[in-house]
Design a protein around this motif. Sequence first.
Motif, PDB file in Angstrom:
ATOM      1  N   PHE A  24      29.985 -36.922  23.244  1.00 38.93           N
ATOM      2  CA  PHE A  24      28.717 -35.837  23.870  1.00 38.93           C
ATOM      3  C   PHE A  24      28.950 -35.821  25.462  1.00 38.93           C
ATOM      4  N   THR A  25      29.435 -36.692  26.075  1.00 35.66           N
ATOM      5  CA  THR A  25      29.848 -36.613  27.381  1.00 35.66           C
ATOM      6  C   THR A  25      31.003 -35.432  27.607  1.00 35.66           C
ATOM      7  N   VAL A  26      31.932 -35.422  26.877  1.00 33.03           N
ATOM      8  CA  VAL A  26      33.128 -34.501  27.052  1.00 33.03           C
ATOM      9  C   VAL A  26      32.421 -33.053  26.442  1.00 33.03           C
ATOM     10  N   LEU A  27      31.643 -32.972  25.617  1.00 36.20           N
ATOM     11  CA  LEU A  27      30.935 -31.673  25.237  1.00 36.20           C
ATOM     12  C   LEU A  27      30.095 -31.070  26.408  1.00 36.20           C
ATOM     13  N   GLU A  33      24.977 -26.692  28.086  1.00 34.14           N
ATOM     14  CA  GLU A  33      24.156 -26.417  27.159  1.00 34.14           C
ATOM     15  C   GLU A  33      23.060 -26.192  27.982  1.00 34.14           C
ATOM     16  N   THR A  34      22.017 -24.988  27.437  1.00 33.17           N
ATOM     17  CA  THR A  34      20.824 -24.776  27.946  1.00 33.17           C
ATOM     18  C   THR A  34      19.867 -25.349  27.089  1.00 33.17           C
ATOM     19  N   ARG A  46      21.682 -31.387  23.605  1.00 32.76           N
ATOM     20  CA  ARG A  46      22.038 -32.188  22.674  1.00 32.76           C
ATOM     21  C   ARG A  46      22.241 -33.708  22.949  1.00 32.76           C
ATOM     22  N   GLY A  47      22.156 -34.188  24.059  1.00 33.69           N
ATOM     23  CA  GLY A  47      21.918 -35.757  24.270  1.00 33.69           C
ATOM     24  C   GLY A  47      20.632 -36.162  23.932  1.00 33.69           C
ATOM     25  N   ASP A  48      19.733 -35.405  24.272  1.00 32.87           N
ATOM     26  CA  ASP A  48      18.315 -35.511  23.613  1.00 32.87           C
ATOM     27  C   ASP A  48      18.105 -35.776  21.934  1.00 32.87           C
TER      28      ASP A  48
END
Length: 90
Positions: A24-27, A33-34, A46-48
Amino acid sequence: MAWMAWTLPTAIFFGVIATLLVLFTVLAIRAPETPRRGVLRIETTRGDRLFITLLGAAFINLIWLAFVGPTLWWALALCLVYAAAVFRWV
């Protein structure tokens, strides 16, 4: 660290969590992403959604252990369905 039961399932669990965090860090770096609003009516990234998924999966597994018992394969399937729903609609 002899006090902790470092078994293969424990190592796999922590390995998967670490891999997800790196992925997810690489993404986030490669494809920023907004935030979007889902059914919770809060802006999430995405992280949330990953955090909500991991937290929900922990509760699903704890409830499963309390009411069903230590066989967690069906709980894993339920967690995967939950994760797909969170990433789709939250």
